[in-house]
Design an enzyme around this catalytic site. Structure first.
Site, mmCIF file in Angstrom:
data_model
loop_
_atom_site.group_PDB
_atom_site.id
_atom_site.type_symbol
_atom_site.label_atom_id
_atom_site.label_comp_id
_atom_site.label_asym_id
_atom_site.label_seq_id
_atom_site.Cartn_x
_atom_site.Cartn_y
_atom_site.Cartn_z
ATOM 1 N N LYS A 104 2.607 4.068 -1.460
ATOM 2 C CA LYS A 104 2.730 4.778 -2.962
ATOM 3 C C LYS A 104 4.203 4.976 -3.427
ATOM 4 O O LYS A 104 4.048 5.050 -4.646
ATOM 5 C CB LYS A 104 2.074 6.154 -2.580
ATOM 6 N N ASP A 161 9.673 -6.291 1.070
ATOM 7 C CA ASP A 161 9.642 -5.676 2.477
ATOM 8 C C ASP A 161 11.112 -5.168 2.518
ATOM 9 O O ASP A 161 12.184 -5.642 1.958
ATOM 10 C CB ASP A 161 9.597 -6.819 3.477
ATOM 11 N N LYS A 175 0.884 -1.169 -0.170
ATOM 12 C CA LYS A 175 0.205 0.127 0.012
ATOM 13 C C LYS A 175 1.002 1.314 0.022
ATOM 14 O O LYS A 175 0.298 2.451 0.201
ATOM 15 C CB LYS A 175 -0.812 0.009 1.265
HETATM 16 O O1 LIG Z 1 13.809 6.258 1.774
HETATM 17 C C1 LIG Z 1 13.730 5.239 1.582
HETATM 18 N N1 LIG Z 1 13.910 4.550 0.407
HETATM 19 C C2 LIG Z 1 13.218 3.595 -0.250
HETATM 20 O O2 LIG Z 1 13.497 3.225 -1.446
HETATM 21 C C3 LIG Z 1 13.089 2.685 0.731
HETATM 22 N N2 LIG Z 1 12.417 1.436 0.932
HETATM 23 C C4 LIG Z 1 11.958 1.085 2.138
HETATM 24 N N3 LIG Z 1 12.298 2.351 2.928
HETATM 25 C C5 LIG Z 1 11.909 2.224 4.434
HETATM 26 O O3 LIG Z 1 11.566 1.173 4.853
HETATM 27 C C6 LIG Z 1 9.910 1.063 4.980
HETATM 28 C C7 LIG Z 1 9.409 0.003 4.521
HETATM 29 O O4 LIG Z 1 8.680 -0.782 5.267
HETATM 30 P P1 LIG Z 1 7.609 -1.910 4.537
HETATM 31 O O5 LIG Z 1 8.602 -2.844 3.559
HETATM 32 O O6 LIG Z 1 7.116 -2.712 5.497
HETATM 33 O O7 LIG Z 1 6.861 -1.148 3.629
HETATM 34 P P2 LIG Z 1 5.452 -0.173 4.005
HETATM 35 O O8 LIG Z 1 4.888 -0.645 5.408
HETATM 36 O O9 LIG Z 1 5.825 1.187 3.735
HETATM 37 O O10 LIG Z 1 4.442 -0.725 2.757
HETATM 38 P P3 LIG Z 1 3.934 -1.990 2.410
HETATM 39 O O11 LIG Z 1 4.846 -2.782 1.344
HETATM 40 O O12 LIG Z 1 4.408 -2.922 3.737
HETATM 41 O O13 LIG Z 1 2.566 -1.885 2.402
HETATM 42 C C8 LIG Z 1 9.470 2.334 4.225
HETATM 43 O O14 LIG Z 1 8.238 2.759 4.880
HETATM 44 C C9 LIG Z 1 10.530 3.240 4.471
HETATM 45 O O15 LIG Z 1 10.538 3.702 5.743
HETATM 46 C C10 LIG Z 1 12.673 3.285 2.216
HETATM 47 N N4 LIG Z 1 13.043 4.280 2.543
HETATM 48 MG MG LIG Z 2 4.889 -2.535 5.779
#
Ligand SMILES: O=c1[nH]c(=O)c2ncn([C@@H]3O[C@H](COP(=O)(O)OP(=O)(O)OP(=O)(O)O)[C@@H](O)[C@H]3O)c2[nH]1
Ligand SMILES: [Mg+2]
Length: 196
Positions: A11, A70, A9
């Site tokens: 964006k 992730d 989710k």
């Molecule tokens: O500066 C950044 N550039 C990137 O390219 C990047 N990729 C990951 N992140 C960080 O790591 C969390 C993932 O957590 P995450 O994998 O659980 O995803 P999310 O919770 O945002 O979404 P979902 O895929 O789970 O729905 C994110 O929110 C970010 O804080 C990034 N930060």
């Molecule tokens: Mg997440």
């Protein structure tokens, strides 16, 4: 046009996957496009476990093949934090600016040479009745002292990739997408190189 379902989710991730897959003429469908897509609790202890939870839950529920991502930021001076807690480091609901403030506060006394870090991205592909497979990518860099730049998401305004003087958020999206952890994980996927 072919479609790929990505169990996210976020964006920022969705925009990047759209750019990656557009060159293969593949349409990206995310959880923001699916009705009744659940919020999946990320209770795993590793990136792999959380990636599997997300991909497998959506794959089971809709009986389709699903890709999940992730990812997170691993900072050496913080013993690997925020790590798997990157999205919710300053608490829930997720707040990128608060996460950045927390990291910069924790690093305030840490000298230049010790501000090394890396982004990691673990992709999982879940297919009904098949074993889930994983791909991994990294991007190494250092953590700056202030937020700079408007592009990207998450910690991009404080992450300076190795070989650059700008933050990831100052780079045009096309440039981030050539060097990022997500791009490197997708390259592994394209080569069919599983990680275990
Ligand atoms: O500066 C950044 N550039 C990137 O390219 C990047 N990729 C990951 N992140 C960080 O790591 C969390 C993932 O957590 P995450 O994998 O659980 O995803 P999310 O919770 O945002 O979404 P979902 O895929 O789970 O729905 C994110 O929110 C970010 O804080 C990034 N930060
Ligand atoms: Mg997440």
């Amino acid at each position: 046009m072919k479609k790929i379902v990505i169990a996210t989710k976020n964006k920022g991730k969705i925009a990047e996957f759209k750019q990656f897959f557009s060159k293969n003429n593949v349409e990206v469908v995310s959880l923001l496009d699916l009705e009744d897509a659940p919020d999946i609790e990320e209770t795993g202890k590793t990136f792999e476990e959380n990636a599997a939870l997300k991909a497998e839950e959506i794959s089971r529920r809709f009986n389709i093949a699903v890709l999940s991502d992730d990812s997170g930021l691993i900072i050496d001076a913080l013993d690997g934090r925020p790590g798997i807690f990157s999205a919710r480091y300053a608490g829930e609901p997720t707040d990128d600016k608060a996460n950045i403030r927390k990291v910069l506060g924790e690093l305030s006394e840490v000298p230049e040479a010790e501000r090394t870090a890396r982004f990691i991205c673990v992709l999982a592909i879940a297919v009904p009745d098949k074993e889930t497979v994983f791909y991994q990518g990294y991007c190494k860099g250092t953590i700056g002292h202030t937020e700079i730049g408007e592009n990207g998401f998450g910690y991009d305004p404080i992450f300076i990739p190795d070989g650059y003087t700008q933050t990831m958020a100052e780079l045009p999206p096309e440039e981030k997408n050539k060097i990022s952890h997500r791009k490197n994980a997708i390259s592994q996927l394209e080569k069919g190189l599983y990680s275990k």
